[in-house]
Write a protein that holds these residues in place. Structure first.
Motif, PDB file in Angstrom:
ATOM      1  N   HIS A 183     -10.045  -2.287  -3.873  1.00  0.00           N
ATOM      2  CA  HIS A 183      -9.658  -2.329  -2.469  1.00  0.00           C
ATOM      3  C   HIS A 183     -10.298  -1.168  -1.731  1.00  0.00           C
ATOM      4  CE1 HIS A 183      -7.399  -1.960   1.182  1.00  0.00           C
ATOM      5  NE2 HIS A 183      -6.781  -3.091   0.940  1.00  0.00           N
ATOM      6  N   SER A 184     -10.939  -1.464  -0.608  1.00  0.00           N
ATOM      7  CA  SER A 184     -11.557  -0.398   0.179  1.00  0.00           C
ATOM      8  C   SER A 184     -11.195  -0.587   1.650  1.00  0.00           C
ATOM      9  CB  SER A 184     -13.079  -0.487  -0.005  1.00  0.00           C
ATOM     10  OG  SER A 184     -13.752   0.095   1.081  1.00  0.00           O
ATOM     11  N   GLY A 231      -7.015   6.951  -2.129  1.00  0.00           N
ATOM     12  CA  GLY A 231      -7.905   6.268  -3.059  1.00  0.00           C
ATOM     13  C   GLY A 231      -8.554   7.104  -4.138  1.00  0.00           C
ATOM     14  N   ILE A 290      -1.238  -2.061  -4.418  1.00  0.00           N
ATOM     15  CA  ILE A 290      -2.508  -1.349  -4.351  1.00  0.00           C
ATOM     16  C   ILE A 290      -2.239   0.084  -4.796  1.00  0.00           C
ATOM     17  CG2 ILE A 290      -4.411  -0.609  -2.863  1.00  0.00           C
ATOM     18  CD1 ILE A 290      -2.368  -3.632  -1.876  1.00  0.00           C
ATOM     19  N   HIS A 336       0.820  -1.210   0.000  1.00  0.00           N
ATOM     20  CA  HIS A 336       0.000   0.000   0.000  1.00  0.00           C
ATOM     21  C   HIS A 336       0.851   1.257   0.000  1.00  0.00           C
ATOM     22  CE1 HIS A 336      -4.168  -1.147   0.778  1.00  0.00           C
ATOM     23  NE2 HIS A 336      -3.683  -2.204   1.410  1.00  0.00           N
ATOM     24  N   ASP A 384      -2.944   4.063  -5.927  1.00  0.00           N
ATOM     25  CA  ASP A 384      -3.689   5.115  -5.243  1.00  0.00           C
ATOM     26  C   ASP A 384      -3.785   6.394  -6.061  1.00  0.00           C
ATOM     27  OD1 ASP A 384      -3.891   7.353  -2.994  1.00  0.00           O
ATOM     28  OD2 ASP A 384      -4.476   5.481  -2.047  1.00  0.00           O
ATOM     29  N   ARG A 387      -7.266   1.179  -5.105  1.00  0.00           N
ATOM     30  CA  ARG A 387      -7.815   1.649  -3.834  1.00  0.00           C
ATOM     31  C   ARG A 387      -8.951   2.624  -4.116  1.00  0.00           C
ATOM     32  NH1 ARG A 387      -5.562   2.860   1.574  1.00  0.00           N
ATOM     33  NH2 ARG A 387      -7.344   3.758   2.682  1.00  0.00           N
TER      34      ARG A 387
END
Ligand code: LLP
Length: 468
Positions: free
Chosen positions: A236-237, A209, A154, A133, A156, A186
């Protein structure tokens, strides 16, 4: 002259949720790790190790990590969320030993920085089981992650998607990467999580995100899907942290699944996965009432499967990322009391201020989030009547509070040991060298054995980067 408040008369100085104990020696089991218990002399034992003996070796302050507790919470998530992948969020607390326990218990690992990736790789974690992340990973960090074989990155921002696509393409062309890099997007689901503003992450006006409602999440997914060197694994949350009410995940899951279905229809790309993040709350005080992982799983799975069938789509392979709910209650911090003083309050009452040998450098959460903690005298039994106390650190700030409100035995005195439970998550990981404090060690205890897994910093550590 301040009036010494008689036992039992703390109205106005004590928060309503704090109950005055009949016996201040007793531990409240929900707040402590599973093997923590006090003997008849009031001595705390964790993992079969007497805490005063342990600190006689390593000194205070010290974080004490109950290995069996950590492993059993990891297993509870693995088994409760059977069929999911459970990524332990290393930001809560990570060391080489802990990363190994995570892998041994069958969990994957979520890292959010190059430093956390270094720990994971040093521990020998299979990179394919790592998720990475971060809202501003540098090209160098992305390159290292891709080259190491990190399973999912992930993304962003569009800058990052483009950066990652070109790095992956280059590494594929040199043979350093065998196929497209797995990517998750994200997204922000627009959920207002009921938690402190600084740890809520799915409302619109914050840095993480791509927004679902504005359409930027769809555009980001399209961008990833169009990049040959990337594979769009899923959405992805993460809605925030220290959350108890499952309605936040339910609303988020509905919105994320609607986007998941739209991507399948409009882009012809069926994403195999979906991640609902972490954030499951723990009990810091008796105000908190955490749910069992299996119950959480049942509720979340019911929403997801119901929603998928309403949308006419296959249920994606699900994953979650608990950090705090695995390590939070596994650790306590042990301090030595240095001074005790009475401070006069308005109305003639007084509060007992207990200063310990740590503070905001080993636990910034009370200062940063106004977080509540509890504590207990762990080096002896006391039959003195409980008094309302505030435990404070030794830093040069009046906000340097360790425990805002707690009932402690009225004869609490210099030399006593106090332990604060629930410091495993974000305690050591957000510790600092403020006032040039040396960060405390982490001592793992299990089956009567204590093992230092992170040693105390030394004066040499402190001065190593000071070039004079
Ligand atoms: N996944 C993502 C993408 C996250 O950002 C986080 C936490 C987690 C999982 C793990 O959340 P947990 O299950 O531990 O709540 N330092 C703060 C919390 C900030 C958490 C940041 N992200 C605290 O001390 O409460």
């Amino acid at each position: 002259m301040a009036r010494q408040v008689p036992p039992g008369d703390f109205a106005g100085t004590s928060p309503v949720w704090l109950r005055q104990p009949d016996d201040a020696n007793e531990l409240i089991p929900l707040l402590w790790s599973k093997t923590a218990r006090k003997d008849d002399d009031g001595i705390l034992h964790v993992g079969g190790v007497a805490v005063p003996d342990l600190v006689a070796d390593v000194n205070t302050p010290a974080y004490v990590l109950d290995e069996e507790d950590f492993r059993s919470r990891a297993r509870a998530f693995r088994d409760g969320f059977a069929g999911y992948d459970v990524y332990y969020a290393g930001k809560a607390f990570l060391s080489v030993a802990v990363a190994k326990w995570v892998a041994e218990e069958g969990l994957c690992l979520d890292v959010c920085s190059d430093g956390e990736l270094s720990v994971a790789l040093r521990a020998g974690i299979d990179p394919a089981r790592i998720g990475y992340h971060g809202n501003n990973k540098t090209p160098m960090e992305l390159r290292r992650a891709v080259a190491a074989g990190v399973g999912r990155i992930i993304v962003d921002s569009t800058d990052e998607i483009d950066r990652l696509a070109s790095i992956a393409a280059e590494l594929i062309s040199t043979g350093a990467l065998s196929g497209p890099q797995g990517v998750m997007v994200r997204v922000t689901a627009g959920v207002e999580a009921h938690t402190h503003e600084f740890i809520a992450t799915a409302h619109e006006d914050q840095k993480f995100g791509f927004s679902i409602s504005s359409g930027s999440a769809f555009d980001a997914a399209s961008r990833v899907a169009a990049a040959e060197a990337l594979h769009l694994d899923g959405l992805h949350s993460h809605i925030g942290s220290q959350i108890f009410d499952t309605s936040g995940w339910e609303v988020a899951a509905r919105r994320v699944l609607a986007l998941h279905a739209r991507i399948a229809t409009e882009l012809g790309h069926v994403m195999p996965e979906m991640d609902l993040g972490g954030g499951f709350g723990i009990a810091y005080t008796t105000q908190d009432d955490p749910a069992d992982p299996a119950d959480l799983a049942a509720q979340i799975t019911k929403i997801v499967t119901g929603e998928c069938s309403a949308l006419g789509i296959a249920v994606p392979h699900l994953s979650i990322e608990p950090g705090r709910a695995i390590v939070g209650s596994s650790m306590c911090t042990v301090y030595t009391v240095g001074t005790v003083k009475q401070v006069a309050l308005d109305g003639g009452a007084s509060r007992t201020y207990v200063s310990v040998d740590g503070g905001m450098s080993d636990n910034i959460r009370p200062a940063l989030y106004d977080a509540d903690y509890s504590c207990s005298l762990v080096s002896r039994r006391s039959d003195a009547a409980p008094v309302l106390a505030r435990v404070v650190g030794k830093h040069c700030e009046s906000g340097d509070i360790v425990v805002k409100h707690e009932f402690l035995p009225g004869d609490i005195a210099p030399g006593d040991l106090l332990a604060v439970p629930g410091t495993g998550a974000y305690g050591r990981s957000m510790a600092s060298n403020y006032n040039h404090a040396l960060r405390p060690p982490v001592v793992a205890v299990r089956d009567g054995q204590a093992r230092v897994i992170v040693r105390r910093e030394t004066e040499d550590d402190l001065l190593a980067s000071d070039l004079g």
